[in-house]
Motif scaffolding. Structure first.
Motif, short mmCIF file in Angstrom:
data_model
loop_
_atom_site.label_atom_id
_atom_site.label_comp_id
_atom_site.label_asym_id
_atom_site.label_seq_id
_atom_site.Cartn_x
_atom_site.Cartn_y
_atom_site.Cartn_z
N LEU A 1 0.83 -1.21 0.00
CA LEU A 1 0.00 0.00 0.00
C LEU A 1 0.86 1.26 0.00
O LEU A 1 0.53 2.25 -0.65
N ARG A 2 1.97 1.23 0.74
CA ARG A 2 2.86 2.40 0.76
C ARG A 2 3.47 2.64 -0.61
O ARG A 2 3.62 3.78 -1.06
N GLU A 3 3.83 1.55 -1.31
CA GLU A 3 4.35 1.70 -2.67
C GLU A 3 3.29 2.25 -3.61
O GLU A 3 3.61 2.86 -4.63
N GLY A 4 2.03 2.02 -3.26
CA GLY A 4 0.92 2.55 -4.06
C GLY A 4 0.64 4.02 -3.80
O GLY A 4 -0.30 4.57 -4.37
N GLY A 5 1.43 4.65 -2.93
CA GLY A 5 1.29 6.09 -2.71
C GLY A 5 0.58 6.48 -1.43
O GLY A 5 0.37 7.67 -1.17
N TYR A 6 0.20 5.49 -0.61
CA TYR A 6 -0.47 5.81 0.64
C TYR A 6 0.55 5.93 1.77
O TYR A 6 1.59 5.28 1.76
N SER A 7 0.23 6.78 2.75
CA SER A 7 1.15 6.96 3.87
C SER A 7 1.10 5.74 4.77
O SER A 7 0.16 4.93 4.73
N ALA A 8 2.13 5.63 5.62
CA ALA A 8 2.17 4.51 6.56
C ALA A 8 0.98 4.56 7.50
O ALA A 8 0.40 3.52 7.85
N GLN A 9 0.57 5.77 7.91
CA GLN A 9 -0.58 5.91 8.81
C GLN A 9 -1.87 5.45 8.12
O GLN A 9 -2.68 4.74 8.72
N ALA B 1 -2.15 3.37 5.57
CA ALA B 1 -2.10 1.92 5.37
C ALA B 1 -2.37 1.18 6.68
O ALA B 1 -3.16 0.22 6.72
N ASP B 2 -1.72 1.62 7.77
CA ASP B 2 -1.91 0.95 9.06
C ASP B 2 -3.36 1.04 9.52
O ASP B 2 -3.90 0.08 10.09
N ALA B 3 -4.00 2.19 9.30
CA ALA B 3 -5.39 2.37 9.73
C ALA B 3 -6.31 1.37 9.05
O ALA B 3 -7.19 0.77 9.68
N VAL B 4 -6.11 1.17 7.75
CA VAL B 4 -6.96 0.24 7.00
C VAL B 4 -6.64 -1.20 7.36
O VAL B 4 -7.54 -2.02 7.58
N ILE B 5 -5.35 -1.55 7.41
CA ILE B 5 -4.97 -2.93 7.71
C ILE B 5 -5.48 -3.36 9.08
O ILE B 5 -5.93 -4.50 9.26
N ALA B 6 -5.42 -2.46 10.05
CA ALA B 6 -5.84 -2.80 11.42
C ALA B 6 -7.30 -3.21 11.47
O ALA B 6 -7.71 -4.01 12.33
N ALA B 7 -8.13 -2.67 10.57
CA ALA B 7 -9.56 -3.00 10.56
C ALA B 7 -9.85 -4.32 9.85
O ALA B 7 -10.98 -4.80 9.88
N ARG B 8 -8.81 -4.90 9.20
CA ARG B 8 -8.94 -6.17 8.50
C ARG B 8 -10.16 -6.22 7.57
O ARG B 8 -11.02 -7.12 7.69
N PRO B 9 -10.26 -5.29 6.63
CA PRO B 9 -11.40 -5.35 5.70
C PRO B 9 -11.23 -6.50 4.73
O PRO B 9 -10.15 -7.09 4.61
N MET B 10 -12.27 -6.82 4.00
CA MET B 10 -12.14 -7.80 2.92
C MET B 10 -11.14 -7.25 1.91
O MET B 10 -11.06 -6.04 1.70
N TRP B 11 -10.40 -8.15 1.27
CA TRP B 11 -9.30 -7.73 0.40
C TRP B 11 -9.75 -6.76 -0.69
O TRP B 11 -9.09 -5.75 -0.94
N GLY B 12 -10.87 -7.04 -1.30
CA GLY B 12 -11.34 -6.19 -2.39
C GLY B 12 -11.82 -4.83 -1.93
O GLY B 12 -11.97 -3.90 -2.74
N GLU B 13 -12.07 -4.69 -0.62
CA GLU B 13 -12.56 -3.42 -0.08
C GLU B 13 -11.42 -2.47 0.29
O GLU B 13 -11.66 -1.31 0.61
N MET B 14 -10.18 -2.96 0.29
CA MET B 14 -9.06 -2.13 0.73
C MET B 14 -8.90 -0.84 -0.08
O MET B 14 -8.70 0.23 0.51
N PRO B 15 -8.98 -0.88 -1.40
CA PRO B 15 -8.82 0.38 -2.15
C PRO B 15 -9.86 1.43 -1.76
O PRO B 15 -9.52 2.61 -1.58
N LYS B 16 -11.13 0.99 -1.60
CA LYS B 16 -12.17 1.95 -1.20
C LYS B 16 -11.93 2.48 0.20
O LYS B 16 -12.13 3.66 0.49
#
Length: 712
Positions: A557-565, A567-582
C-alpha cells in the motif's frame, strides 16, 4: 602544471564480465572521485563522467587541483595541569608529546588554553599541507580498485623482465595491461596492478587506426578513442547507439517490425561490443511452428540476438545481431550468425516434438521421484498439497465447479518440469505446460492456469488470467509459504533464499487487485492440514505467516502512494481484500477534514480507556439512557442515535468515504464529552454505562478503518 585541470584515468584490461560491466564502470568512477574529494582535490562543482567498454574502465573528472589547499588544524595535547608545572614551564610529558608531533619547546608559548569539560587543556595550532595530486590520486586509485564490486576475482602473474618471470601475482577482475593518468596534458606518476601510468591508450582490437594511441590530454580521451581507436568508450552512448540502430534496422526489415524489448539483454550486448554494428539476419520459417517463447529464449540467452516481432507481438523469422566489427561487406558476418543459430533452433524444435509424444498427465507420477525439499518431500507430494489448497480456495470462490477446475490445473501444473524443453530452458516452466495442455486437449482455462500459476513472478508482473489461474497461483504460493514457515525457514534480514517475500506479495496483489472475498486464515488452516505431520506447530507458524503477509500488505500500500498511517489504519480493521482500495480512499478523504485530527486523537484515547477497562470484566453490551446524567453524555448519545444509522447504511452500501464524513459530525459532542464527563465515576453503574457509550462510539468510528492510527 596548472593548479586546476581535468583528470582522466583509464585501466585497460582483458574482456570484462558483461553482466557486471555497467556497475564496475560506475563504481570505479564514483569511488575515484569520492576519494579525491575527501582529500580536497576536487572543486565543489566537479563533474564525474564514467566510461566502460569491454576492455576498459575509465573516469573523466573536471576541475581537479594539482595540490589541495593547506588545512589549519587545532590539536588537543593534554590537560594544562599535566602539561605545565607550577611555574608554567613545560613538563616532560608535554615535551615528549610535542616531539612526537614534530615540534619542540619553542612552540610552548604559542600553545592555546581552552576549556575541555571541567578542566582546561592545551591545544596546538598547526597547518597540514594539502595532498599533491600524485599522492592523492595514488591513494584514490588504490581505494577505487579495492572497492570495486567484482563478481569473481582472478589471480594472474605479472610479466617480469627478470630471471624469475611471473614471481609476483595480482588479483583483479581480469588481467590489466595498461594504465593512463592525465591531468590536463601531463601524466600523473601513479601505479596500479603492477602498471605505471602513461598516456598510451588502446583502441578496437581489429579496427583501430593505430596501436597504441597517444592521448594529447584528458579532454581528448573520448574523441580520440572514437576517431583513432574505433571505440565508443561511454557505456550510455554505446547503448543509445545500439537502440537507435535496432530501430532503424527493424524498420528496414519490414513494416511495423520491432526488436524485442529487453533491457537486460541490451545492457549485456552493450558490454560485449566496443563499436556496435547492427545487422539483419533470418532463419528458416519452418521453425516458427515451435512456440515463440522457446525460439526467443534460445536466441536471447544463447546468442544475444534481438528477435523481430510484428505489430501483434508475434515472432517473425528475422532477427538482429549486434556485431563488434563493421566490414564493407557484412554478408560473411550475417551468414555466420545464421549458421550458428540454426542448430539452436533445431534443438528447440526437437525438444518440442519429443515432448508432445507424452501427455502431461502421464508425467505426473514421475514427479514422485523429484526431490522438492528434504523436510517437505518430493514434487509429487507437493503437487498433492497444492491440489488440496486449490480445491479449498476454489470451493470458497466458486463452489464445486471452480474447485474441480482448480484441482485439474494444479495436478498438471508441475508436470512440464519433466519435459526436455524445460530441462534445457527452466525459464519456460509453466509456459510449456500451457502449450502441452492445449495439445492434449485441455481447455484454454486449464492451459492458462498452468501457464500463469507462477505469476506474479516479480514486482510489476502481470497477474494470472482467469479465476482458475488465480486459484492455482494462490495455492502454489501459499503451499510454499505455509511449508517454509512451518519448518522454520523464515527470511532473515536481506536473505530470502526461497523468495518468501515475493510469494507473499504475490498473494497480496492477487487478493487486493482481484478483490477476492477469501477467508485467508481459514485457507492457511486448510493448507496446514495438507502437510499432515510434517509441520510441528502449524497454528503458531500460520500466525507468524499471517503477520508476515500483512506486513507485505503495508509495504504494498505504501508503494501505491499511501502513507504509513493510512495503510496501518486500514490494515488494522482487516477489511475484505477487495474493499481495501475503497477504504484507503475513504481514510485519505477523512484525513483531509478539519475534524480528523481531533476525532483520531479521541479515538486513540477511547481505545486506551476501553483496554484498561476490559481486564476488570466484560464491558456492558448496551447503553442505558436513563443513567445518562451529564448534558454532555446525553448530547453524545443523541448524536450517536442520529449519526450512526446513516453512517452504517453508507458503509453497507459500500460508500466508505460518505460513512466517515458522516461520522465527522461527532467531533463537537465527543470533545464536549471529554471536557465535561468523568468516565471513571465512583458509581459502578454510571462508569459501566459511560464505558458502553464509548464502546458504541468506538465501534461506529472504526468500521472502515482504525482511525486512532491517524493520530499524531
Amino acid at each position: 602544471m596548472n593548479t586546476s585541470q581535468n583528470l582522466l584515468v583509464e585501466l585497460f584490461v582483458e574482456e570484462l564480465p558483461p553482466k557486471a560491466l555497467k556497475k564496475l564502470g560506475d563504481a570505479f568512477a564514483s569511488q575515484l572521485a569520492e576519494q579525491l574529494k575527501s582529500q580536497g582535490l576536487l572543486a565543489a562543482d566537479s563533474v564525474v563522467t564514467p566510461y566502460a567498454s569491454p576492455r576498459r574502465l575509465a573516469a573523466h573528472v573536471t576541475q581537479v587541483a594539482a595540490k589541495a589547499a593547506d588545512k589549519a588544524v587545532q590539536q588537543k595535547l593534554m590537560p594544562v595541569s599535566v602539561g605545565l608545572d607550577a611555574a608554567g614551564k613545560a613538563t616532560p610529558a608535554l615535551l615528549k608529546k610535542l616531539q612526537a608531533l614534530g615540534a619542540d619547546a619553542s612552540v610552548v608559548p604559542q600553545l592555546k588554553r581552552a576549556p575541555d569539560g571541567k578542566a582546561e587543556a592545551l591545544f596546538l595550532d598547526t597547518v597540514v599541507p594539502g595532498a599533491t595530486l600524485a599522492a592523492g590520486l595514488q591513494k584514490a586509485l588504490h581505494e577505487a580498485i579495492r572497492l570495486l564490486p567484482i563478481p569473481k576475482v582472478m589471480t594472474y602473474q605479472l610479466e617480469q623482465n627478470t630471471p624469475l618471470p611471473g614471481w609476483d601475482s595480482v588479483q583483479f577482475v581480469r588481467p590489466a595491461h595498461g594504465l593512463v593518468a592525465l591531468h590536463g596534458a601531463d601524466v600523473v606518476p601513479v601505479t596500479a596492478l603492477g602498471l605505471t601510468a602513461g598516456r598510451a591508450a588502446h583502441g578496437h582490437r581489429f579496427e583501430a587506426k593505430a596501436d597504441p594511441i597517444e592521448l594529447a590530454n584528458a579532454d581528448a580521451y573520448a574523441a580520440t578513442l572514437r576517431d583513432e581507436g574505433a571505440v565508443i568508450a561511454s557505456f550510455d552512448e554505446r547503448r543509445a547507439a545500439i537502440e537507435s540502430q535496432l530501430k532503424t534496422a527493424a524498420a528496414q526489415a519490414g513494416p511495423a517490425l520491432a526488436a524485442i524489448k529487453d533491457e537486460a539483454l541490451l545492457d549485456e550486448v552493450t558490454a560485449l561490443v566496443e563499436r556496435p554494428n547492427v545487422l539483419t539476419c533470418a532463419f528458416d520459417k519452418a521453425f516458427l511452428d515451435v512456440p515463440q517463447e522457446c525460439l526467443i529464449l534460445t536466441m536471447k540467452a544463447n546468442q544475444k540476438y534481438f528477435p523481430l516481432l510484428d505489430a501483434a507481438g508475434k515472432l517473425t523469422h528475422q532477427f538482429l545481431v549486434v556485431s563488434n566489427i563493421s566490414p564493407a561487406d557484412a554478408s560473411a558476418v550475417i551468414e555466420g550468425n545464421e549458421r550458428v543459430v540454426r542448430p539452436r533452433l533445431a534443438d528447440a524444435k526437437f525438444f518440442f516434438d519429443q515432448d508432445r509424444k507424452k501427455t502431461l498427465e502421464s508425467r505426473v507420477d514421475g514427479l514422485a521421484k523429484v526431490v522438492y525439499h528434504n523436510k517437505l518431500g518430493t514434487q509429487g507430494e507437493r503437487v498433492e498439497r497444492v491440489r488440496a489448497i486449490a480445491r479449498a480456495i476454489g470451493q470458497q470462490l466458486g463452489g464445486d465447479v471452480q474447485a474441480k477446475s482448480a484441482d485439474d490445473a494444479a495436478k498438471l501444473a508441475k508436470a512440464d518440469l519433466l519435459t526436455d524443453m524445460v530441462g534445457e530452458f527452466p525459464e519456460l516452466q509453466g509456459i510449456m505446460g500451457g502449450y502441452y495442455a492445449r495439445h492434449d486437449g485441455w481447455s484454454e482455462d486449464i492451459a492458462f492456469a498452468i501457464e500463469d500459476h507462477y505469476k506474479p513472478r516479480f514486482a510489476g508482473d502481470d497477474l494470472p488470467r482467469g479465476q482458475t489461474g488465480t486459484v492455482v497461483a494462490l495455492a502454489d504460493k501459499l503451499e510454499t509459504l505455509v511449508g517454509m514457515f512451518g519448518i522454520g525457514n523464515l527470511p532473515t534480514g536481506d536473505k530470502d533464499p526461497f523468495a518468501l517475500r515475493r510469494h507473499a506479495l504475490g498473494v497480496v496483489r492477487m487478493l487486493v487487485e482481484k478483490g477476492l472475498p477469501l477467508d485467508l486464515p481459514a485457507v492457511l488452516g486448510q493448507a496446514a492440514q495438507a502437510f499432515g505431520p510434517l509441520l510441528a506447530d502449524a497454528a503458531q507458524s500460520n500466525a507468524q505467516l499471517l503477520a508476515f503477509i500483512y506486513d507485505r500488505v503495508g509495504g504494498y500500500l505504501r508503494e501505491g502512494g499511501y502513507s504509513a498511517q493510512e495503510a496501518d489504519a486500514v490494515i488494522a480493521a482487516r477489511p475484505m481484500w477487495g474493499e481495501m482500495p475503497k477504504a484507503l480512499q475513504a481514510v485519505r478523504a477523512f484525513a483531509e477534514l478539519p475534524e480528523a485530527p481531533a476525532l483520531s486523537a479521541a479515538n486513540k484515547r477511547i481505545g486506551n480507556i476501553l483496554k484498561k477497562a476490559e481486564p476488570d470484566g466484560a464491558l456492558q453490551a448496551a447503553v442505558n439512557a436513563t443513567l445518562l446524567q451529564e448534558p454532555a453524555e446525553q448530547a453524545l448519545y443523541a448524536a450517536l442515535q442520529q449519526t450512526v444509522p446513516q453512517a452504517d447504511a453508507q458503509f453497507a452500501a459500500g460508500d466508505y468515504t460518505g460513512s466517515l464524513k458522516t461520522l465527522a459530525a461527532l467531533r463537537a459532542p465527543v470533545d464536549a464529552f471529554f471536557d465535561g464527563v468523568m468516565v471513571n465515576a465512583e458509581d459502578p453503574a454510571l462508569k459501566a454505562n459511560r464505558l458502553a457509550l464509548l464502546q458504541q462510539l468506538h465501534e461506529a468510528m472504526n468500521r472502515v478503518a482504525d482511525l486512532s492510527r491517524l493520530a499524531a
